[in-house]
Scaffold this motif. Structure first.
Motif, PDB file in Angstrom:
ATOM      1  N   SER A   1       0.173   6.711   0.366  1.00  9.38           N
ATOM      2  CA  SER A   1       1.395   6.724  -0.435  1.00  9.38           C
ATOM      3  C   SER A   1       2.585   7.193   0.405  1.00  9.38           C
ATOM      4  CB  SER A   1       1.220   7.651  -1.646  1.00  9.38           C
ATOM      5  OG  SER A   1       0.140   7.241  -2.441  1.00  9.38           O
ATOM      6  N   ASN A   2       3.650   6.391   0.410  1.00 14.88           N
ATOM      7  CA  ASN A   2       4.899   6.721   1.106  1.00 14.88           C
ATOM      8  C   ASN A   2       4.743   6.856   2.628  1.00 14.88           C
ATOM      9  OD1 ASN A   2       6.424   6.981  -1.382  1.00 14.88           O
ATOM     10  ND2 ASN A   2       5.381   8.929  -1.692  1.00 14.88           N
ATOM     11  N   SER A   3       3.700   6.278   3.197  1.00 16.23           N
ATOM     12  CA  SER A   3       3.480   6.406   4.639  1.00 16.23           C
ATOM     13  C   SER A   3       3.166   5.056   5.272  1.00 16.23           C
ATOM     14  CB  SER A   3       2.336   7.377   4.924  1.00 16.23           C
ATOM     15  OG  SER A   3       2.028   7.420   6.315  1.00 16.23           O
TER      16      SER A   3
ATOM     17  N   ILE B   1      -0.800   1.444   8.027  1.00 13.87           N
ATOM     18  CA  ILE B   1      -1.173   0.595   9.166  1.00 13.87           C
ATOM     19  C   ILE B   1      -2.399   1.158   9.871  1.00 13.87           C
ATOM     20  CG2 ILE B   1      -0.427  -0.194  11.445  1.00 13.87           C
ATOM     21  CD1 ILE B   1       2.401  -0.471  10.290  1.00 13.87           C
ATOM     22  N   SER B   2      -2.454   2.495  10.030  1.00 16.98           N
ATOM     23  CA  SER B   2      -3.600   3.127  10.668  1.00 16.98           C
ATOM     24  C   SER B   2      -4.880   2.870   9.869  1.00 16.98           C
ATOM     25  CB  SER B   2      -3.349   4.629  10.792  1.00 16.98           C
ATOM     26  OG  SER B   2      -4.480   5.291  11.314  1.00 16.98           O
ATOM     27  N   MET B   3      -4.797   2.984   8.548  1.00 18.51           N
ATOM     28  CA  MET B   3      -5.962   2.742   7.704  1.00 18.51           C
ATOM     29  C   MET B   3      -6.442   1.301   7.827  1.00 18.51           C
ATOM     30  SD  MET B   3      -6.374   3.116   3.553  1.00 18.51           S
ATOM     31  CE  MET B   3      -5.149   1.817   3.277  1.00 18.51           C
TER      32      MET B   3
ATOM     33  N   GLY C   1       6.781   9.110  -7.785  1.00 19.52           N
ATOM     34  CA  GLY C   1       5.986   8.884  -6.589  1.00 19.52           C
ATOM     35  C   GLY C   1       6.510   9.593  -5.356  1.00 19.52           C
ATOM     36  N   HIS C   2       7.602  10.346  -5.496  1.00 23.00           N
ATOM     37  CA  HIS C   2       8.178  11.037  -4.348  1.00 23.00           C
ATOM     38  C   HIS C   2       7.307  12.225  -3.961  1.00 23.00           C
ATOM     39  CE1 HIS C   2      11.102  13.252  -1.890  1.00 23.00           C
ATOM     40  NE2 HIS C   2      11.732  12.098  -1.764  1.00 23.00           N
TER      41      HIS C   2
ATOM     42  N   LEU D   1       0.819  -1.210   0.000  1.00 18.50           N
ATOM     43  CA  LEU D   1       0.000   0.000   0.000  1.00 18.50           C
ATOM     44  C   LEU D   1       0.857   1.265   0.000  1.00 18.50           C
ATOM     45  CD1 LEU D   1      -2.701  -1.102   2.596  1.00 18.50           C
ATOM     46  CD2 LEU D   1      -3.124  -0.591   0.177  1.00 18.50           C
ATOM     47  N   GLU D   2       1.921   1.234   0.784  1.00 20.00           N
ATOM     48  CA  GLU D   2       2.827   2.376   0.871  1.00 20.00           C
ATOM     49  C   GLU D   2       3.418   2.726  -0.487  1.00 20.00           C
ATOM     50  OE1 GLU D   2       7.106   3.376   3.076  1.00 20.00           O
ATOM     51  OE2 GLU D   2       5.967   1.579   3.606  1.00 20.00           O
TER      52      GLU D   2
END
Length: 464
Positions: free
Chosen positions: A213-215, A220-222, A381-382, A201-202
């Motif tokens: 994205s990138n998190s 995990i929270s989602m 994606g950055h 997912l990240e």
């Protein structure tokens, strides 16, 4: 196109006792194409040698040897003027899907090209797919090789619409019929068979998704909010481990979040970038890096980016053991190079073109020439990148600059064609360029790079 493929097969049969050289593009599609055709030749006990090149620039062509029969796969159509002087006196086959140059007056050339036959080589068939058409004419029992054709198509992002189209679809069905390909509708998460859910997912950045994205923490929270366990007592769950109801909840949440920041005219495309068709290579071991067609493509591409395409060739042909171990070692190095490249992007940021239509970076002395495409793609994606502007990566060497250009799927869906724009811009400054709508490249004199970027922006504006 079927008739031209048949002619190509007949020429190969005629030269089965002669010197045959197979020359292919040094990327995932090119290696898949070469492996597919090489395996078809092996089955007929036809001796041949295989060589890979990054592009058929004049200086590259000069170093190529002319045999009794030369077969080009996934390249050649857009470099006919470079090839002709050396190869027009011997039998030559080109099986390519890039937009072609004029071919009149070359009687010993069998030119199998999607565009010549009214098909879109950017979306409907890849270089590996073109090679598959020849393999089918060599032996109709070669349907199992369709799996490699699909790896090549996915490597060239021909599933950008959430599914394969045109001839690719027919080829995929051949693989399904042969029992080598599995196709299903699922979340379009890279690494379905190997990555933890939160990691997959990240890495979902096209389209960019708020707090996903990138998190890692956001992912995990989602998952916790959706009551989807991301690990069990046996370890982390992968995307392929999700239950159907979990997939539906997750897909709904991802689509909702993605739509928040997407321009109104592109909102309708978002579901097709989250949910679509995925392909599994059924002859590969469960949990293997080669089980998913997307990861197989990345593995093969890593060998090309680090100038070891023959390792990728052998892995793709099914010759594992030492080659698979060598590929795994290259993958580790590949990931380290990615980390270094992205760290550079993080520190230096991106520059704007003179009209603010593109963004670019110069990674000379940081990233290898063969690796700039990978970093350019990931830079899209950055968090410092604008997903609605193409990005250019540059590497200078000996007065010449290698240019790699990428754009997001959303920009592609909006109608951009970077291959045409980069070719025209490169030609305008005395360079050469080409590629695909979402991934293109060029070779330019370093002193002309500012002018090239300006011309590239002008032509992109015309495209949009």
């Amino acid at each position: 196109m079927e008739e031209t493929a048949k002619e190509a097969a007949e020429i190969i049969e005629r030269h089965k006792n002669d010197s045959i050289t197979l020359i292919s593009h040094m990327d995932s599609d090119g290696i898949s194409a070469a492996a597919l055709l090489s395996k078809a030749l092996d089955r007929l006990e036809i001796q041949h040698q295989t060589k890979f090149v990054r592009m058929l620039y004049p200086e590259v062509v000069e170093d190529l040897e002319v045999g009794n029969l030369t077969i080009f796969t996934d390249l050649g159509s857009s470099q006919l003027s470079n090839l002709r002087g050396k190869f027009e006196g011997s039998d030559t086959i080109i099986a390519d899907h890039h937009e072609p140059e004029e071919t009149k007056g070359w009687p010993r050339l069998i030119h199998l090209n999607a565009h010549i036959n009214g098909f879109d080589g950017a979306e409907e068939i890849s270089g590996a797919g073109m090679a598959y058409l020849v393999a089918q004419k060599l032996n109709s029992q070669n349907k199992d090789l369709a799996a490699l054709a699909i790896v090549g198509a996915i490597g060239d992002i021909q599933n950008a619409w959430g599914k394969l189209q045109g001839i690719n679809r027919r080829i995929a069905q051949d693989g399904i019929d042969a029992g080598t390909i599995g196709r299903e509708k699922d979340l379009l998460l890279y690494g379905r068979h190997t990555q933890p859910i939160f990691r997959a997912l990240e890495n979902l950045t096209d389209p960019p998704i708020h707090d996903v994205s990138n998190s890692t923490e956001g992912c995990i929270s989602m998952l916790k909010d959706l009551k989807i366990p991301y690990k069990t007592k046996n370890g982390y769950r992968r995307p392929i481990d999700l239950e159907e109801e979990e997939k539906r909840r997750l897909a709904s949440e991802l689509i909702t979040r993605a739509m928040i920041n997407v321009p109104d005219e592109l909102v309708e495309y978002v579901p097709g970038l989250i949910i679509g068709e995925v392909y599994t290579l059924l002859n590969e071991r469960e949990g293997s890096l080669l089980r998913g067609a997307d990861e197989f493509s990345t593995c093969i591409n890593s060998t090309a980016r680090h100038e070891q395409p023959l390792i990728g060739l052998e892995v793709a042909k099914g010759n594992r053991d030492v080659y698979y171990r060598a590929m795994r070692k290259l993958l580790k190095y590949h990931k380290r190079c990615i980390a270094e490249g992205m760290s550079y992007i993080e520190g230096e940021g991106l520059k704007k073109g003179p009209k603010d239509k593109v963004q670019y970076f110069d990674a000379t002395d940081v990233v290898k020439e063969t690796f700039i495409g990978t970093i350019t793609n990931l830079a899209l994606g950055h968090e410092k990148s604008d997903p609605y502007k193409p990005i250019i990566g540059l590497v200078q060497r000996n007065g010449t600059t290698k240019v790699s250009a990428r754009c997001s799927k959303l920009l592609f869906l909006k109608g951009i064609n970077m291959a045409r724009a980069i070719n025209d811009a490169a030609n305008s400054v005395g360079g050469e360029g080409g590629g695909h709508a979402v991934a293109a490249g060029a070779q330019i004199d370093t002193e002309k790079i500012p002018k090239f970027i300006e011309e590239f922006e002008n032509r992109l504006f015309e495209e949009l």
